[in-house]
Design a protein around this motif. Structure first.
Motif, PDB file in Angstrom:
ATOM      1  N   VAL A 147       0.180   4.395  -2.865  1.00 21.55           N
ATOM      2  CA  VAL A 147      -0.657   5.490  -2.384  1.00 21.55           C
ATOM      3  C   VAL A 147      -0.868   6.477  -3.522  1.00 21.55           C
ATOM      4  O   VAL A 147       0.102   6.926  -4.156  1.00 21.55           O
ATOM      5  CB  VAL A 147      -0.008   6.193  -1.167  1.00 21.55           C
ATOM      6  CG1 VAL A 147      -0.786   7.448  -0.808  1.00 21.55           C
ATOM      7  CG2 VAL A 147       0.036   5.255   0.024  1.00 21.55           C
ATOM      8  N   SER A 198       0.822  -1.215   0.000  1.00 19.73           N
ATOM      9  CA  SER A 198       0.000   0.000   0.000  1.00 19.73           C
ATOM     10  C   SER A 198       0.853   1.261   0.000  1.00 19.73           C
ATOM     11  O   SER A 198       0.514   2.260  -0.635  1.00 19.73           O
ATOM     12  CB  SER A 198      -0.931   0.014   1.216  1.00 19.73           C
ATOM     13  OG  SER A 198      -1.824  -1.078   1.186  1.00 19.73           O
ATOM     14  N   SER A 199       1.980   1.221   0.717  1.00 22.54           N
ATOM     15  CA  SER A 199       2.835   2.406   0.795  1.00 22.54           C
ATOM     16  C   SER A 199       3.413   2.787  -0.559  1.00 22.54           C
ATOM     17  O   SER A 199       3.688   3.958  -0.821  1.00 22.54           O
ATOM     18  CB  SER A 199       3.970   2.173   1.797  1.00 22.54           C
ATOM     19  OG  SER A 199       4.871   1.194   1.324  1.00 22.54           O
ATOM     20  N   THR A 221      -5.921   6.670   3.399  1.00 23.10           N
ATOM     21  CA  THR A 221      -5.335   6.982   2.084  1.00 23.10           C
ATOM     22  C   THR A 221      -6.412   7.353   1.076  1.00 23.10           C
ATOM     23  O   THR A 221      -6.190   8.206   0.208  1.00 23.10           O
ATOM     24  CB  THR A 221      -4.521   5.788   1.560  1.00 23.10           C
ATOM     25  OG1 THR A 221      -5.338   4.605   1.566  1.00 23.10           O
ATOM     26  CG2 THR A 221      -3.299   5.545   2.417  1.00 23.10           C
ATOM     27  N   SER A 233      -7.796  10.919   1.955  1.00 22.23           N
ATOM     28  CA  SER A 233      -6.848  11.997   1.674  1.00 22.23           C
ATOM     29  C   SER A 233      -6.901  12.475   0.236  1.00 22.23           C
ATOM     30  O   SER A 233      -6.576  13.629  -0.044  1.00 22.23           O
ATOM     31  CB  SER A 233      -5.422  11.547   2.013  1.00 22.23           C
ATOM     32  OG  SER A 233      -5.312  11.237   3.383  1.00 22.23           O
ATOM     33  N   VAL A 276       1.865   5.011   6.514  1.00 23.96           N
ATOM     34  CA  VAL A 276       1.603   3.637   6.085  1.00 23.96           C
ATOM     35  C   VAL A 276       2.842   2.770   6.306  1.00 23.96           C
ATOM     36  O   VAL A 276       2.751   1.626   6.775  1.00 23.96           O
ATOM     37  CB  VAL A 276       1.161   3.600   4.608  1.00 23.96           C
ATOM     38  CG1 VAL A 276       0.920   2.164   4.159  1.00 23.96           C
ATOM     39  CG2 VAL A 276      -0.102   4.427   4.401  1.00 23.96           C
ATOM     40  N   THR A 302      -1.178   9.844  -4.669  1.00 26.90           N
ATOM     41  CA  THR A 302      -0.802  11.131  -4.075  1.00 26.90           C
ATOM     42  C   THR A 302      -1.474  12.314  -4.750  1.00 26.90           C
ATOM     43  O   THR A 302      -1.121  13.458  -4.498  1.00 26.90           O
ATOM     44  CB  THR A 302       0.727  11.316  -4.151  1.00 26.90           C
ATOM     45  OG1 THR A 302       1.134  11.236  -5.524  1.00 26.90           O
ATOM     46  CG2 THR A 302       1.430  10.248  -3.349  1.00 26.90           C
ATOM     47  N   LEU A 324       1.784  10.889   4.409  1.00 33.12           N
ATOM     48  CA  LEU A 324       0.866   9.756   4.425  1.00 33.12           C
ATOM     49  C   LEU A 324       1.596   8.463   4.081  1.00 33.12           C
ATOM     50  O   LEU A 324       1.335   7.416   4.679  1.00 33.12           O
ATOM     51  CB  LEU A 324      -0.281   9.999   3.441  1.00 33.12           C
ATOM     52  CG  LEU A 324      -1.417   8.982   3.511  1.00 33.12           C
ATOM     53  CD1 LEU A 324      -2.052   8.980   4.897  1.00 33.12           C
ATOM     54  CD2 LEU A 324      -2.470   9.273   2.465  1.00 33.12           C
ATOM     55  N   VAL A 325       2.501   8.520   3.142  1.00 29.20           N
ATOM     56  CA  VAL A 325       3.289   7.336   2.801  1.00 29.20           C
ATOM     57  C   VAL A 325       4.091   6.879   4.015  1.00 29.20           C
ATOM     58  O   VAL A 325       4.181   5.675   4.310  1.00 29.20           O
ATOM     59  CB  VAL A 325       4.225   7.625   1.610  1.00 29.20           C
ATOM     60  CG1 VAL A 325       5.179   6.464   1.381  1.00 29.20           C
ATOM     61  CG2 VAL A 325       3.414   7.913   0.354  1.00 29.20           C
ATOM     62  N   GLU A 331       2.228  14.506   0.331  1.00 30.66           N
ATOM     63  CA  GLU A 331       2.046  13.086   0.085  1.00 30.66           C
ATOM     64  C   GLU A 331       3.026  12.214   0.856  1.00 30.66           C
ATOM     65  O   GLU A 331       2.718  11.097   1.245  1.00 30.66           O
ATOM     66  CB  GLU A 331       2.149  12.785  -1.420  1.00 30.66           C
ATOM     67  CG  GLU A 331       3.482  13.098  -2.074  1.00 30.66           C
ATOM     68  CD  GLU A 331       3.574  14.532  -2.553  1.00 30.66           C
ATOM     69  OE1 GLU A 331       4.494  14.830  -3.321  1.00 30.66           O
ATOM     70  OE2 GLU A 331       2.747  15.349  -2.141  1.00 30.66           O
TER      71      GLU A 331
END
Length: 731
Positions: free
Chosen positions: A21, A17-18, A220, A223, A36, A23, A32-33, A29
């Protein structure tokens, strides 16, 4: 072992998932990465901790459990301040509070909370208060830790976001705050359920990483939301995700606990059964969620097929106002559109509002700088929120927004006939406050041909300034149809002489000839007949002529052009419409004629060298019956020589009958070509039609269309009678 394997799977999902993401539309961005990735790292530590519980030293295991406790608090701190940062400007004070909370979490988790049983993930701590106050407030450091970092801090963050969004009247920010709060509620409820389950199965607490994984998935998605959902969409989305995730998790947990007795007898069997059950419930959940999401009663955006069916059912024989109202009703019922304006390009370089469901009827310049900026990018469907997201339009954002404001629109459907602006359909806000999204844009783009048909009708047929004096039952005079039919590109090439004749049996019809200049050395010729008679066929004819030219702006493959025209007839013109005709491409550099027969009944070639006429059309397939005709299309070619004459006629000519019932046929056409090949193309058409009138000695039964193509050289001689007489005869 089962808990270790499950956590390995969760860690792999978070790591994946990372890297995936989305963005788009994020302010920061990387934050959030990183959140995760931190969750993935916490899950890896959980795997390591369980391995240490089984085979490692106690001290190191206790250290890992303390570390995970701190990381859980750290995740919620970072999440809380991340979402606050999307609403409030980050400054030194902002960073100071974030740092202070991190230090507090580290202090409490490392010095005030102890591990009482590292094999069961059991923690304990002393009371926060001493003496009599402890009797009234029996709060432990452990409860304080989770109360502050898991509940209070993210909850307060959500509340501040809601208040800010309310004050700023930002529906998008308000919705994001609500979704963030909903994700928090999910995490809180799931945490309580997990703690309750852990009282029976202590190692279940290790699956708290699964709650983090789902929580991260929600965050995610929240966002990157740049659209506003209506209540129905939010409710249906909640139900779909509940079916997809919550129900399988609950059912899986029941099996996990209920099958526990098997573990005592066979660990391998228990592990196998649990994995099979987990796979089954997850698959079933996804299938049920997919089926549920397709129900139009629960997903307001799944309207494409019904929208297309409604557009295809519009009856263009109704009054103009009724047609506009019908289109607006379709937009209302299917796309939930709250208002609509129709602007049609008229004289004096103006865009006149011919329909407005509400509000004013503005008149704008057809070359408005905002509208021109969009058209220069070749965009037919344009959403208001796209103005700042396209690099080429950044300098024109103010002008674009001004145009949207003037027409009161959120979406523009721009109707172009090649480079010529036909009109604009301006859609206002959706009912219920939802915003237009990518799905709406895809549907509008897919159905663009239907909107073009509507716009072309409004511009060329229903425009009161053009046909205001025309009888209501006819809607359009023969003069208007003729002017549209004869709107062709002249051929200024010494090698070619072209004549044509179009005579409708009942004042107006659906047969036509079109000459289209590609460049000085290439021309396209189209001759054919659309099914039907009268106004309906005529309207389809003028629309088809226009759409062919529109397609030529983007399609440079001859065969693909015909295939696209077939799809337009099949899906955009009235049901049952078909086209029988021919497409020709002449290349003057190579003296070659390429053609695709689409059901033309007659194509004859006269060669001067043999003084003979032969039939060359071969087999062809009528357009409009099959969805994809490209496998059936064949491009044929003829090498043209000086003196060659090609005659193309529709069925009306050869099928005409005399008073005795005798058919005119192809032989008479051949004889006329042989007798008159020295005359101009227009005179040859005129002679042929005069011969037909003498043969029939009565009114025409069917439309007559003829195209004569004479290939010349510098020594060719043409009988120099006035060719205007041929035109007069044809009319």
């Amino acid at each position: 072992m089962i808990y270790i394997l499950l956590n390995i799977g969760i860690a792999a999902y978070l790591a994946w998932s990372s890297f995936n993401v989305n963005t788009k539309n994020m302010r920061n961005e990387n934050s959030l990465v990183n959140i995760v990735l931190l969750s993935a790292f916490t899950t890896v530590l959980m795997v390591l901790t369980m391995i240490m519980i089984l085979w490692g030293p106690e001290r190191f295991t206790v250290f890992l459990e303390h570390t995970m406790l701190f990381l859980i608090g750290l995740i919620y701190i970072i999440v809380s301040f991340y979402f606050l940062g999307t609403t409030f400007k980050r400054g030194r004070l902002f960073s100071f509070f974030e740092f202070a909370f991190v230090i507090a979490a580290l202090y409490i988790s490392s010095s005030k909370i102890t591990v009482t049983d590292y094999t069961r993930f059991e923690f304990s701590s002393e009371l926060l208060l001493k003496g009599e106050l402890a009797n009234f407030f029996p709060i432990t450091w452990l409860r304080l830790y989770f109360g502050i970092f898991v509940f209070f801090l993210p909850g307060m963050s959500s509340l501040l976001m809601l208040l800010s969004a309310e004050n700023s009247n930002s529906r998008q920010a308000f919705q994001r705050s609500l979704l963030f709060f909903a994700a928090l509620v999910f995490a809180w409820v799931s945490s309580f359920a997990l703690v309750f389950t852990a009282e029976m199965l202590p190692m279940m607490i290790s699956l708290y990483t699964g709650i983090l994984a789902i929580f991260m998935t929600f965050l995610t998605r929240i966002s990157v939301q740049d659209k506003i959902y209506d209540t129905l969409t939010l409710f249906s989305g909640f139900l779909v995700n509940f079916i997809k995730y919550a129900i399988p998790a609950f059912v899986g947990a029941l099996f996990f606990v209920g099958l526990r007795p098997i573990y005592e007898t066979s660990k391998n069997l228990y592990t196998t059964v649990v994995f099979l059950v987990a796979f089954a419930v997850i698959t079933a959940g996804r299938l049920f969620a997919a089926a549920f999401s397709k129900l139009s009663s629960f997903r307001s955006t799944n309207y494409g097929a019904a929208f297309e069916a409604d557009l295809a059912a519009i009856d263009y024989n109704d009054e103009t106002g009724d047609i506009c109202k019908k289109l607006f009703e379709i937009f209302q019922n299917r796309a939930n559109v709250g208002s609509m304006k129709v602007l049609i390009a008229g004289g004096n370089n103006e865009l006149n509002t011919v329909f407005a469901s509400k509000g004013t009827k503005p008149t704008l310049a057809a070359n408005d700088p905002g509208l021109d900026a969009i058209r220069e990018q070749g965009l037919n469907i344009f959403l208001k929120n796209e103005a700042g997201g396209i690099f080429a339009l950044e300098q024109k954002t103010a002008e674009i927004n001004a145009f949207f404001k003037t027409v009161g629109a959120e979406v523009l459907i721009i109707l172009n006939e090649g480079r010529h602006l036909v009109g604009v359909i301006a859609l206002g806000e959706k009912r219920g406050g939802a915003s237009y999204d990518e799905y709406d844009k895809q549907i509008f783009d897919k159905l663009y041909s239907y909107f073009f048909v509507f716009g072309y009708y409004m511009s060329n047929i229903a425009n009161a300034s053009v046909v205001g004096t025309v009888n209501r039952e006819i809607r359009m005079s023969a003069q208007i149809i003729t002017s549209i039919q004869e709107n062709m590109d002249p051929i200024n090439n010494p090698k070619m002489d072209v004549g044509y004749l179009m005579v409708p049996a009942h004042n107006i019809g659906g047969e036509f000839v079109d000459l289209i200049r590609l460049n000085e050395n290439r021309h396209i010729f189209v001759t054919g007949a659309l099914s039907g008679k009268g106004i309906s066929a005529s309207m389809s004819m003028v629309i088809l002529k226009s759409i062919i030219r529109t397609y030529l702006n983007s399609t440079h493959d001859f065969k693909k052009l015909v295939s696209k025209v077939n799809q337009f007839i099949r899906f955009s013109l009235p049901k049952g419409t078909f086209f029988a005709g021919i497409f020709c491409l002449i290349d003057f550099e190579t003296d070659t004629l390429y053609y695709i027969n689409c059901g033309i009944p007659t194509m004859l070639l006269y060669t001067r060298a043999y003084n003979n006429v032969i039939e060359i059309q071969g087999n062809g397939y009528v357009l409009g019956f099959v969805k994809d005709i490209s496998p059936l299309l064949k491009v044929k070619q003829i090498k043209l020589n000086a003196g060659d004459v090609i005659a193309i006629t529709t069925a009306g000519l050869i099928n005409s009958h005399s008073l005795r019932g005798e058919q005119y046929g192809k032989d008479r056409i051949k004889k006329s070509m042989t007798d008159n090949y020295m005359y101009s193309g227009m005179r040859m058409c005129s002679f042929l039609f005069d011969d037909l009138k003498r043969f029939m000695a009565k009114e025409l039964d069917d439309d007559i269309t003829v195209t004569m193509i004479r290939y010349l050289d510098k020594d060719s001689q043409t009988v120099s009678d006035e060719e205007d007489s041929g035109t007069e005869t044809a009319s």
